[in-house]
Design an enzyme around this catalytic site. Structure first.
Site, PDB file in Angstrom:
ATOM      1  NE  ARG A  35      -4.143   1.881   1.006  1.00 29.00           N
ATOM      2  CZ  ARG A  35      -5.295   2.141   0.485  1.00 29.00           C
ATOM      3  NH1 ARG A  35      -5.196   1.856  -1.020  1.00 29.00           N
ATOM      4  NH2 ARG A  35      -6.084   2.848   0.831  1.00 29.00           N
ATOM      5  CB  THR A  62      -9.205  -0.657  -7.498  1.00 29.72           C
ATOM      6  OG1 THR A  62      -9.062   0.383  -6.558  1.00 29.72           O
ATOM      7  CG2 THR A  62      -8.304  -1.847  -6.469  1.00 29.72           C
ATOM      8  CG  ASN A  86      -8.288   6.370  -4.436  1.00 24.52           C
ATOM      9  OD1 ASN A  86      -8.944   5.691  -4.235  1.00 24.52           O
ATOM     10  ND2 ASN A  86      -8.222   7.701  -4.065  1.00 24.52           N
ATOM     11  CG  ASP A 123      -8.671   5.294  -0.220  1.00 15.62           C
ATOM     12  OD1 ASP A 123      -9.580   5.695  -0.253  1.00 15.62           O
ATOM     13  OD2 ASP A 123      -8.007   4.339  -0.875  1.00 15.62           O
ATOM     14  CB  SER A 145     -12.542  -0.789   0.742  1.00 15.47           C
ATOM     15  OG  SER A 145     -13.004   0.013   1.337  1.00 15.47           O
ATOM     16  N   GLY A 188     -13.654  -1.249  -6.970  1.00 16.82           N
ATOM     17  CA  GLY A 188     -14.900  -0.760  -6.722  1.00 16.82           C
ATOM     18  C   GLY A 188     -15.107   0.154  -5.444  1.00 16.82           C
ATOM     19  N   GLY A 189     -13.737   0.603  -4.794  1.00 14.02           N
ATOM     20  CA  GLY A 189     -13.742   1.391  -3.578  1.00 14.02           C
ATOM     21  C   GLY A 189     -14.462   0.813  -2.630  1.00 14.02           C
TER      22      GLY A 189
HETATM   23  N1  GLY Z   1      -8.363   3.246  -2.992  1.00  7.50           N
HETATM   24  C1  GLY Z   1      -9.591   2.271  -2.709  1.00  7.50           C
HETATM   25  C2  GLY Z   1      -9.154   1.426  -1.637  1.00  7.50           C
HETATM   26  O1  GLY Z   1      -8.061   1.240  -1.268  1.00  7.50           O
HETATM   27  O2  GLY Z   1     -10.135   0.926  -0.996  1.00  7.50           O
END
Ligand code: GLY
Length: 563
Positions: free
Chosen positions: A87, A361, A381, A403, A433, A453-454
């Site tokens: 990340r 994503t 993102n 985020d 997420s 899909g966030g």
């Molecule tokens: N950027 C979307 C996530 O990491 O949930």
């Protein structure tokens, strides 16, 4: 990890019951095919992962990346499982109120567009970590297909034409008229990215330092700082990905392995599956009023916990298994009634005893002949990230800083709100997420799944598991089936087109569920324009070891399988 020679590979596949048909499902045919080619040459699923990741960085710039980050969840043929967190991190100069003006209000677009939105990218570190621990082929062999692909180009699809057109003005605003992506690409055009080919070649020859230090690092910092960012060369140099324990839990006779903090995905998936387990959802039809009610009420309570408890575990002791505990989850569902929706205003985070210790994503799923299973979700993102394009390097940079919770209660691009646990701090990872997941049955891989899909990532993975194991769908049917989403706030049930008929819609409304059928055309507070929920790429392995795939028709996604 053993290297599979072509002979062993054929033997494994042909000798009944001993091997699996290698498969790759990803957002692009080129990437899935490259993964299969790597496995044909004797590479394992981890080698394929590196090659697929890079191929998506070339052919799927909307989310495939070297300028972003993500998570890997894996299960090896020896029965070991693990996860890698690559990340992005906040730059060293980041601070809690960096997106607020003098009145304490959130400055529009600052955390999403331009250099200030960029988190320190993790993808290159991630693929080298995976390769050195679990790969078998020389790294150059895994880079070469993408070096060639970037140089020779790939063909733009209709969906890509539309997505590029949608962001064209942002590209021009951020990068100027002359930038590679400031051109009007059309379906059928061949998009060549020579600069990316050169960058990949440098990294292949010289390792991750060729990205995090020296020439490429300087290109990144120049672009970021020119467009208002605070990232420094030291931030890049100090980046590290982290091996973490995945979350593991059971659902009926299945073992589920998924990503833990700093992703909320695995914990919420565990909470939601645990919450519905005693209701035996399989007795109801798929997308019936009852099954939607159960899913939504489980989702509502889990997302309320997300906003309060979750963030980067390296910065505070945060609960994980406490939130999935049977008694806790049962108690949370006590207010559920079949007669009426529980208003989100009546739901807050639950009270737990904290044990001392504690569209944007992209996802790809891979299995090799031995059964090594890899589930990877990676992102910039939102679409094309910050839109900052490192011109000389040929790649986009993420806008993952969005985020974080810019201000308590203020929704991010996905309408998600957060608290202190996810506030901005120097070098901290923002809450995610992403839910790369592997399901085991009888200790063997059964499902490899994930999605972009966030905020809808977690609920999409949740439904794929239910579609396969509770509603008896094939892998492709499970992926195709219309999906439903609820995330506590806003208190709405979003349902894909064709997901429910008018009768069910009326019944849900009579029970105080506020149903919104997709598409949502224009952005409104806390709700983005969207036409679908998730874009799942998954692999199912039945009890006999037969492999089937589900590539999401919502995108250009493609499954390649070696028979
Ligand atoms: N950027 C979307 C996530 O990491 O949930």
């Amino acid at each position: 990890m053993k290297k599979l020679t072509p002979l062993i590979l054929s033997f494994l596949i042909l000798s009944c019951g001993k091997g699996y048909n290698p498969a790759v499902v990803s957002a692009r045919k080129e990437a899935s095919d490259i993964g299969i080619e790597i496995m044909k040459k004797g590479g394992n699923a981890f080698d394929a992962m590196v090659a697929v990741h890079l191929a998506l960085a070339v052919t799927y710039p909307i989310a495939g990346n070297i300028g972003g980050g993500g998570f890997v969840v894996y299960h090896t043929s020896n029965g070991e499982s693990g996860s890698l967190d690559f990340r992005e991190k906040a730059p060293g100069k980041a601070s809690k109120d960096m997106y607020l003006n003098e009145n304490g209000d959130v400055i529009e677009n600052m955390s999403t567009l331009g250099g200030a939105a960029v988190g320190v990218p993790g993808s290159i570190s991630g693929i080298f970590e995976i390769h050195s621990k679990l790969g078998s082929l020389p790294i150059q062999d895994l880079f070469q297909p993408s070096i060639d692909l970037a140089k020779n180009g790939f063909v733009v699809t209709k969906k890509q034409e539309d997505a590029l057109k949608d962001k064209l003005q942002d590209f021009i605003n951020v990068n100027g008229e002359e930038s590679l992506f400031s051109k009007n690409f059309k379906q059928g055009d061949t998009l060549k990215n020579l600069k990316l080919s050169i960058t990949l070649d440098k990294i292949a020859k010289n390792g991750p330092k060729a990205f995090y230090e020296g020439e490429v690092a300087k290109m990144i910092i120049d672009e970021v700082q020119e467009s208002g960012g605070i990232m420094t060369e030291d931030d890049l140099k100090n980046y590290n990905s982290v091996w973490r324990d995945p979350v593991k839990f059971t659902y009926k006779d299945l073992e589920v392995i998924s990503m833990s903090l700093p992703s909320s995905g695995g914990i919420l998936l565990g909470q939601m599956l645990n919450a519905i387990e005693e209701y035996d959802i399989g007795q109801f039809d798929h997308n019936s009023v009852e099954s939607i009610q159960l899913m939504v009420e489980a989702e509502r309570r889990a997302y309320a916990d997300r906003s309060f408890y979750m963030g980067d575990p390296d910065f505070a002791k945060l609960p994980v298994y406490e939130l999935m505990d049977d008694n806790y989850v049962t108690e949370r569902m006590e207010s559920f009634s079949w007669d009426k929706a529980t208003p989100s205003s009546d739901v807050s985070h639950g009270e737990i005893k904290v044990i001392e210790e504690s569209d944007q994503t992209t996802h790809y799923s891979i299995i090799d002949a031995y059964g090594n299973s890899v589930s990877v979700t990676t992102t910039l993102n939102t679409n094309y990230g910050s839109k900052v394009f490192v011109e000389e390097g040929g790649f986009f940079l993420n806008n993952e800083m969005d985020d974080f919770s810019s201000k308590p209660g203020h929704p991010n691009s996905f309408g998600l709100i957060g608290s202190a646990a996810n506030s901005i701090e120097a070098n901290k990872r923002m809450l995610s997420s992403m839910t790369p997941t592997i399901v085991l049955k009888n200790k063997k891989p059964s499902l490899i799944v994930g999605t972009p899909g966030g905020s809808t990532i977690i609920t999409s993975v949740f439904q794929i598991i239910l579609n396969v194991y509770e509603f008896g769908m094939s892998m492709q049917e499970a992926v195709n089936a219309p999906r439903v989403h609820h995330q506590w706030v806003p208190d709405v049930v979003i349902i894909e087109e064709g997901g429910i008929d008018h009768v069910k819609d009326s019944i849900l409304r009579s029970k105080n569920y506020y149903v919104i059928s997709l598409p949502i055309k224009s952005d409104s507070p806390g709700m983005s324009a969207r036409s679908s929920i998730g874009k799942v790429d998954a692999i199912f392995i039945d009890d006999d070891g037969d492999v089937s795939t589900g590539a999401d028709p919502r995108g250009d996604d493609h499954a390649s399988i070696l028979k």
